[in-house]
Design an enzyme around this catalytic site. Structure first.
Site, PDB file in Angstrom:
ATOM      1  CE  LYS A 198     -21.486  45.894 -23.491  1.00 34.84           C
ATOM      2  NZ  LYS A 198     -20.917  46.434 -22.437  1.00 34.84           N
ATOM      3  CE  LYS A 251     -22.716  49.281 -25.570  1.00 30.49           C
ATOM      4  NZ  LYS A 251     -22.471  49.330 -23.465  1.00 30.49           N
TER       5      LYS A 251
HETATM    6  C1  PBG Z   1     -19.711  48.444 -19.686  1.00 28.96           C
HETATM    7  C2  PBG Z   1     -20.038  49.535 -20.560  1.00 28.96           C
HETATM    8  C3  PBG Z   1     -19.755  49.957 -21.765  1.00 28.96           C
HETATM    9  C4  PBG Z   1     -20.469  50.487 -22.503  1.00 28.96           C
HETATM   10  C5  PBG Z   1     -22.681  50.765 -21.865  1.00 28.96           C
HETATM   11  N1  PBG Z   1     -21.556  50.121 -20.356  1.00 28.96           N
HETATM   12  C6  PBG Z   1     -17.825  49.712 -22.583  1.00 28.96           C
HETATM   13  C7  PBG Z   1     -17.528  48.788 -22.738  1.00 28.96           C
HETATM   14  O1  PBG Z   1     -18.806  47.549 -22.383  1.00 28.96           O
HETATM   15  O2  PBG Z   1     -16.143  48.554 -22.844  1.00 28.96           O
HETATM   16  C8  PBG Z   1     -20.559  51.192 -23.713  1.00 28.96           C
HETATM   17  C9  PBG Z   1     -21.664  52.107 -24.169  1.00 28.96           C
HETATM   18  C10 PBG Z   1     -21.214  53.435 -25.270  1.00 28.96           C
HETATM   19  O3  PBG Z   1     -20.301  53.211 -26.056  1.00 28.96           O
HETATM   20  O4  PBG Z   1     -21.903  54.031 -25.408  1.00 28.96           O
HETATM   21  N2  PBG Z   1     -19.110  47.240 -19.500  1.00 28.96           N
END
Ligand code: PBG
Length: 326
Positions: A198, A251
């Site tokens: 991520k 992601k």
């Molecule tokens: C939070 C989380 C996020 C997303 C999914 N879970 C945001 C972040 O990490 O700041 C983002 C998903 C998206 O942008 O569609 N843990």
């Protein structure tokens, strides 16, 4: 005039029938996971930062998820909007058994036992600091104490009936800790879909708007990955795999196709990719302006993610796509 060409690749594209026969990559509703935003109360709200998406109250959530499931979508993933008064620096609302997420899981599983319910495990919607982990007085994100809270959160989701917990926090060691906690409490069948790679991405902006969950100070670069790094994703993947993850996630998806491809080559675990809010919004806004054909660009973006090696895709377009594929 006729060239003497033994190889004419166009022969394999000469008709729709042959194109069907030689197609390498498929996209079906069964490959899709539908992310849904939820809120308290009896009404739904449009999400200003994500046109076309809503925050659903629980009654409407059940209806929306049911429609998606009827279209062949096997799974949903839930993201709650938590009222400011329930947020705290210790984020304890995240393991309240009467909280919004456990009630949503119960409602969904009661109505649709065959729908797979996935929950996000991270503190940001509950944390008054807006970070995925606990924040120390000096601003650092505390790893090990956070993992302890994440375990409570995952257990609370499992007790409510979640099929898969998906840690999106990027703390070290959380997959092993979650596995141990779930197993100790007899939840051996609850799966872990780990957000393995991520990245600290600007593409999450619209999502944070949807949940009012942006960090109050600093950024997420001490836990989410540097977009410049690929080999580091292999390190994360090796750890998650060793710690007992069932599914590895990359992601965002579109700008990180090389990472999906890389993980595909290095693991036999299934791979998920998350087409995140910023990817959604870019397609939505360009098509709203009439600059691109939404349906075609969405299809191409998802085929590209599948071709790179994703078994499953989390996408806000899931229901639209399933309708078109139907
Ligand atoms: C939070 C989380 C996020 C997303 C999914 N879970 C945001 C972040 O990490 O700041 C983002 C998903 C998206 O942008 O569609 N843990």
């Amino acid at each position: 005039m006729s060239l003497h060409l033994p190889h004419r690749p166009r022969r394999n594209r000469k008709s729709a029938a042959i194109r069907d026969l030689v197609r390498e990559t498929e996209l079906t509703p069964g490959h899709l996971i539908y992310p849904l935003f939820i809120q308290e109360g009896r009404k739904n709200d449009n999400i200003a930062s994500m046109p076309g998406c809503k925050r659903w109250c629980l009654d409407s959530l059940v209806k929306e998820a049911g429609e998606a499931h009827a279209l062949g979508i096997p799974a949903v993933v839930l993201f709650p909007k938590i009222a400011d008064k329930l947020k705290s620096s210790s984020a304890e609302e995240c393991y309240n058994p009467e909280g919004l997420v456990p009630r949503a899981i119960q409602a969904l599983k009661q109505s649709f036992p065959s729908l797979t319910v996935i929950t996000d495990v991270a503190l940001d919607p509950y944390n008054s600091d807006g970070h995925d982990g606990l924040v120390a007085a000096d601003g650092r994100i505390v790893n090990d104490d956070t993992v302890d809270v994440l375990c409570r959160q995952a257990l609370c989701h499992a007790e409510a009936g979640a099929d898969i917990v998906a840690p999106s926090d990027m703390m070290d060691g959380r997959v092993a800790a979650l596995r141990e906690t779930l197993d100790d409490e007899d939840f051996q069948d609850v799966s872990i879909m780990s957000y393995t790679a991520k990245y600290a991405s600007a593409y999450y902006g619209p999502f944070r708007g949807a949940l009012d969950s942006a960090p109050k100070a600093g950024d997420k670069k001490t836990y989410q990955m540097d977009p410049a790094n690929a080999r580091e994703a292999l390190r994360e993947a090796a750890l998650d795999e060793a710690e007992g993850a069932d599914i590895l996630m990359v992601k965002p998806a579109g700008p990180y196709l090389d990472i999906i491809c890389l993980l595909r080559a290095h693991t036999v675990l299934p791979i998920a990719a998350y087409q995140v809010s910023g990817e959604y919004l870019m397609i939505k806004s360009a098509s709203a302006a009439g600059w691109v054909d939404e349906a075609k660009v969405v299809q191409e973006s998802l085929i590209g993610i599948r071709r790179a090696g994703a078994d499953m895709i989390l996408t806000y377009f899931a229901k639209d796509v399933a309708k078109r594929l139907g």
